[in-house]
Design an enzyme around this catalytic site. Structure first.
Site, PDB file in Angstrom:
ATOM      1  N   TRP A 178       0.814  -1.213   0.000  1.00  0.00           N
ATOM      2  CA  TRP A 178       0.000   0.000   0.000  1.00  0.00           C
ATOM      3  C   TRP A 178       0.848   1.264   0.000  1.00  0.00           C
ATOM      4  O   TRP A 178       0.352   2.355  -0.287  1.00  0.00           O
ATOM      5  CB  TRP A 178      -0.924   0.010   1.229  1.00  0.00           C
ATOM      6  CG  TRP A 178      -2.035  -1.007   1.135  1.00  0.00           C
ATOM      7  CD1 TRP A 178      -2.208  -1.952   0.181  1.00  0.00           C
ATOM      8  CD2 TRP A 178      -3.113  -1.148   2.057  1.00  0.00           C
ATOM      9  NE1 TRP A 178      -3.328  -2.699   0.421  1.00  0.00           N
ATOM     10  CE2 TRP A 178      -3.923  -2.228   1.587  1.00  0.00           C
ATOM     11  CE3 TRP A 178      -3.504  -0.502   3.216  1.00  0.00           C
ATOM     12  CZ2 TRP A 178      -5.080  -2.646   2.246  1.00  0.00           C
ATOM     13  CZ3 TRP A 178      -4.650  -0.922   3.881  1.00  0.00           C
ATOM     14  CH2 TRP A 178      -5.429  -1.981   3.404  1.00  0.00           C
ATOM     15  N   LYS A 179       2.104   1.153   0.397  1.00  0.00           N
ATOM     16  CA  LYS A 179       3.002   2.315   0.504  1.00  0.00           C
ATOM     17  C   LYS A 179       2.381   3.362   1.442  1.00  0.00           C
ATOM     18  O   LYS A 179       1.676   3.011   2.386  1.00  0.00           O
ATOM     19  CB  LYS A 179       3.325   2.878  -0.878  1.00  0.00           C
ATOM     20  CG  LYS A 179       3.914   1.803  -1.811  1.00  0.00           C
ATOM     21  CD  LYS A 179       4.431   2.374  -3.104  1.00  0.00           C
ATOM     22  CE  LYS A 179       5.005   1.259  -3.974  1.00  0.00           C
ATOM     23  NZ  LYS A 179       5.589   1.768  -5.227  1.00  0.00           N
ATOM     24  N   HIS A 186      13.002  -2.531  -0.350  1.00  0.00           N
ATOM     25  CA  HIS A 186      12.291  -1.907  -1.474  1.00  0.00           C
ATOM     26  C   HIS A 186      13.152  -0.780  -2.057  1.00  0.00           C
ATOM     27  O   HIS A 186      13.854  -0.073  -1.344  1.00  0.00           O
ATOM     28  CB  HIS A 186      10.941  -1.370  -1.013  1.00  0.00           C
ATOM     29  CG  HIS A 186      10.012  -1.048  -2.136  1.00  0.00           C
ATOM     30  ND1 HIS A 186      10.106   0.111  -2.878  1.00  0.00           N
ATOM     31  CD2 HIS A 186       8.966  -1.748  -2.662  1.00  0.00           C
ATOM     32  CE1 HIS A 186       9.165   0.123  -3.804  1.00  0.00           C
ATOM     33  NE2 HIS A 186       8.447  -1.004  -3.692  1.00  0.00           N
ATOM     34  N   GLU A 209      11.960  -6.210  -8.672  1.00  0.00           N
ATOM     35  CA  GLU A 209      11.253  -4.998  -9.077  1.00  0.00           C
ATOM     36  C   GLU A 209      12.165  -4.150  -9.961  1.00  0.00           C
ATOM     37  O   GLU A 209      13.083  -3.503  -9.462  1.00  0.00           O
ATOM     38  CB  GLU A 209      10.794  -4.199  -7.855  1.00  0.00           C
ATOM     39  CG  GLU A 209      11.830  -4.097  -6.737  1.00  0.00           C
ATOM     40  CD  GLU A 209      11.484  -3.025  -5.726  1.00  0.00           C
ATOM     41  OE1 GLU A 209      10.364  -2.508  -5.765  1.00  0.00           O
ATOM     42  OE2 GLU A 209      12.355  -2.669  -4.922  1.00  0.00           O
ATOM     43  N   GLY A 222       5.717   2.620 -11.048  1.00  0.00           N
ATOM     44  CA  GLY A 222       5.018   3.909 -11.042  1.00  0.00           C
ATOM     45  C   GLY A 222       5.232   4.716 -12.308  1.00  0.00           C
ATOM     46  O   GLY A 222       4.840   5.886 -12.378  1.00  0.00           O
ATOM     47  N   SER A 227       4.881  -2.674 -12.019  1.00  0.00           N
ATOM     48  CA  SER A 227       3.637  -2.227 -12.680  1.00  0.00           C
ATOM     49  C   SER A 227       2.823  -3.399 -13.217  1.00  0.00           C
ATOM     50  O   SER A 227       2.417  -3.415 -14.381  1.00  0.00           O
ATOM     51  CB  SER A 227       3.955  -1.240 -13.815  1.00  0.00           C
ATOM     52  OG  SER A 227       4.524  -0.062 -13.284  1.00  0.00           O
ATOM     53  N   GLY A 233       1.797  -2.629  -6.370  1.00  0.00           N
ATOM     54  CA  GLY A 233       1.754  -1.309  -5.744  1.00  0.00           C
ATOM     55  C   GLY A 233       0.400  -0.652  -5.892  1.00  0.00           C
ATOM     56  O   GLY A 233      -0.555  -0.984  -5.183  1.00  0.00           O
ATOM     57  N   GLY A 234       0.264   0.309  -6.842  1.00  0.00           N
ATOM     58  CA  GLY A 234      -0.965   1.090  -7.006  1.00  0.00           C
ATOM     59  C   GLY A 234      -2.199   0.248  -7.237  1.00  0.00           C
ATOM     60  O   GLY A 234      -3.292   0.585  -6.760  1.00  0.00           O
TER      61      GLY A 234
END
Length: 691
Positions: free
Chosen positions: A448-449, A534, A606, A612, A652, A673-674
């Site tokens: 979720w960051k 990360h 990653e 992002g 992504s 991520g997002g």
């Protein structure tokens, strides 16, 4: 080349430490005397009690021998290599001091077995220090002779064995006698100077004074009688030949206080038997067996064998000993160091015949003649014969009691490991790539960051929980949330369906580190996972491989499953350095782990250039580097571990490209991520495993 260098240094250190520890253990009193010499040279004579020095001697022998064995078998590789390096960092400056000041004749590192000069010892330690540094640099390069599960056998057997050897040598006498007075040695032959041998050379300097002025003169320059003698100084300028026995003499003391008489030649020339009771210090001698000693004296007197007590003690101590034990045998004076060298017991018994040592006994093991033997001359008794217990026989017993069991353990362990490897290879050869892939755990993890407040986060977690309860996922699901969400979400999250994880933890266990959250704190919330390494933490917060190494160790100490991130930047990808980068990141932070601990790690690749940015590595690019990552894991830990390691893709990943990515044999899921911030989007990626 690195492995070869490390293992050559490892074998050198192991052999030297094993030899050094063993010769000290078979002669702990000799090591105690050497420690006493060191303390005397440092001006600390009498400060440390004898019993403390003896404990130090046994502990030093056990430590050196055990470290040598642990190094040989590659047991606790990192700890053992560091302890050896620390020991050499201490010993090397000490031997430099010895070489420069020469306070003792030799360091005693190999006891009496191998006598080195102080300069030889220094260079030996310099080499060992360099070897210890190499091994401590790459301890994991040492190959093991026995597996970790069986190392406890070697550890316990080694420690018990060396302590048993030291205890036996203390109670009886050293099993191996490297001194010139060993059984079978001729004292007369040991005192002889070979014809033409170079004699030691000395130079004397005289300090004289005349008219208030002092000057130094050699013997050739000695002036006339108008000079007044002040002092003289003699130094040895040339070592020359020194016979093995150069300080043996016996002066029989006159009990009435008259002059003593040198009987050395008389004793050594006697073609019959001579019994010597050796007590370097009557004040410290054990008098518990005085009755048996007196019986042996009476036996010698009856059969006309000379019996003398050799001691370095004064007349007062001799008188007290005689009064206490009723001793009637004659006393002789001999240098204390010589007596300590003759026998490692106070008192001890030595039997000579024609100047040759044919028997030695500790005061704990004095010969006890039966009535039948007491009536016979020594020639007809067992103690009057040279022992048949030869050095080869002692070596054989050592091999049978210590070396052989460890060899059998090693053979059995390696055989079992080989059969496991064969079975593993057979299973691998019979399995298809698809079958191999299903052996690994498939995971979709959400990161979720720094998004969503507590209320929004709880709402999303509840929605995911209900959705996946109704429609069971075909893979493991994890959500890694900010710290503030963990405790609240864990109360209602069904972690049989969705695992809970943190996005980070501190590299410190506890303490004054404001704002940090420890691995223990994370675990206490109910979380099971933690993301470490990360790219954003590496870039923005300058987390180094060493920091991450500590984080991984603390996370595993608190039973957290680590999702460890690796990956290259766009610049590194365009330079073709992606393989080099990911390998360095693994080596720097997780390749220090044991095989058992590494199996608990989940790797997340990653590509930083695809996080992002909307860019995504093609499925082929992702598969290529995932396969490379698996290959370097296999190189480090073996193919079986590599096949079981879950490697996630973290660049992504979306519901649209997840099926293509997850279809690749070396991609085991995604670190999202997002797309993990909306239940529908995240569910779409999870459902890719159902396609």
């Amino acid at each position: 080349m690195k492995k070869a260098a490390v293992n050559l240094c490892r074998l050198l250190l192991a052999l030297v430490f094993i030899l050094s520890g063993f010769v000290k253990a078979v002669d702990p009193l000799g090591t105690q005397y050497k420690i006493s010499d060191y303390l005397t040279a440092m001006g600390l004579s009498g400060v440390v009690p004898d019993v403390a020095m003896l404990i130090m001697a046994v502990a030093l022998a056990a430590a050196e021998f055990s470290l040598g064995m642990f190094m040989l078998f590659a047991i606790q590789r990192r700890l053992t290599s560091r302890l050896m390096l620390i020991m050499m960092l201490f010993m090397t400056p000490l031997t430099l001091w010895l070489a420069l000041t020469n306070p003792v004749s030799d360091c005693g590192c190999f006891g009496d077995a191998i006598v080195l000069t102080n300069w030889q010892t220094l260079w030996k330690n310099v080499v060992l220090l360099a070897a210890a540094a190499v091994v401590a640099w790459r301890p994991k390069e040492m190959f093991r002779f026995v597996s970790e599960s069986n190392q406890w056998i070697v550890i316990n057997y080694t420690v018990l064995f060396i302590l048993a050897v030291a205890s036996w040598s203390l109670y009886y006498l050293p099993q191996f006698d490297f001194r010139p007075y060993h059984i079978g040695a001729s004292i007369r032959d040991g005192m002889e100077m070979p014809e033409g041998a170079e004699l030691p050379q000395f130079e004397t300097t005289f300090i004289l004074e005349k008219d208030g002025v002092q000057r130094e003169f050699t013997l050739d320059e000695y002036p006339d009688s108008t000079w007044t003698f002040i002092d003289s100084r003699t130094v040895q300028t040339s070592q020359g030949y020194q016979p093995p026995i150069h300080d043996f003499s016996i002066e029989q003391l006159n009990t009435e206080g008259g002059e003593s008489r040198d009987i050395t030649d008389e004793v050594l020339a006697d073609t019959s038997y001579t019994m010597l009771l050796v007590a370097y210090s009557l004040e410290k001698a054990d008098d518990s067996r005085f009755d048996l000693i007196n019986e042996l004296y009476e036996y010698c007197k009856e059969h006309d064998y000379p019996f003398y007590c050799l001691t370095a003690s004064g007349r007062q101590a001799i008188s007290l000993w005689s009064e206490t034990t009723g001793a009637e045998y004659p006393f002789c004076f001999t240098d204390g160091t010589t007596l300590k060298t003759i026998i490692r017991s106070n008192p001890g018994l030595v039997l000579l015949k024609d100047g040759r040592v044919i028997g030695k006994w500790s005061h704990n093991d004095l010969p006890d003649l039966s009535p039948q033997e007491a009536a016979m001359p020594l020639e007809q008794t067992e103690i009057g014969q040279m022992p048949e217990d030869s050095v080869p026989g002692k070596v054989l017993r050592l091999l049978l009691w210590f070396v052989l069991p460890l060899m059998l353990l090693t053979i059995a362990d390696r055989t079992w490991a080989w059969t496991k490897w064969v079975r593993g290879k057979r299973i691998t050869s019979l399995s298809t790539i698809k079958k191999k892939k299903t052996m690994r755990k498939k995971i979709v993890a959400g990161n979720w960051k720094m998004n969503m407040n507590l209320q929004d986060g709880i709402a999303l977690a509840k929605e995911l929980n209900e959705t996946l309860k109704a429609d069971k996922p075909n893979c493991g699901v994890v959500i890694c949330t900010p710290f503030i969400h963990l405790a609240s979400i864990s109360q209602f999250l069904d972690q049989d369906i969705i695992g809970l994880g943190a996005e980070n933890c501190a590299d410190k266990e506890k303490g004054a580190f404001t704002g940090e959250v420890s691995a223990e704190m994370v675990k206490s919330t109910g979380a099971q996972y933690v993301i470490l390494g990360h790219s954003e933490r590496r870039e923005y917060y300058k987390e180094t491989p060493e920091i991450l190494k500590e984080k991984v160790l603390l996370a595993q100490k608190n039973d957290l499953k680590v999702i460890f991130c690796i990956g290259e930047s766009l610049e590194e990808r365009e330079a073709g350095k992606q393989n080099e980068v990911v390998k360095a990141e693994l080596e720097g932070s997780v390749f220090n782990l044991s095989e058992e601990d590494f199996r608990k790690i989940v790797i997340a690749y990653e590509p930083i250039w695809a996080i992002g940015t909307g860019k995504t590595a093609t499925a082929e690019q992702a598969e290529e580097i995932h396969a490379y990552i698996r290959s370097i894991i296999a190189e480090k830990y073996g193919q079986a571990v590599a096949d079981d390691t879950t490697i996630l893709y973290g660049g992504s990943c979306k519901a649209s490209n997840a099926p293509e990515l997850f279809a690749k044999p070396d991609i085991d899921g995604g670190l999202i991520g997002g797309a993990s911030l909306k239940a529908a989007d995240f569910k779409g990626i999870i459902d890719a495993w159902k396609k």
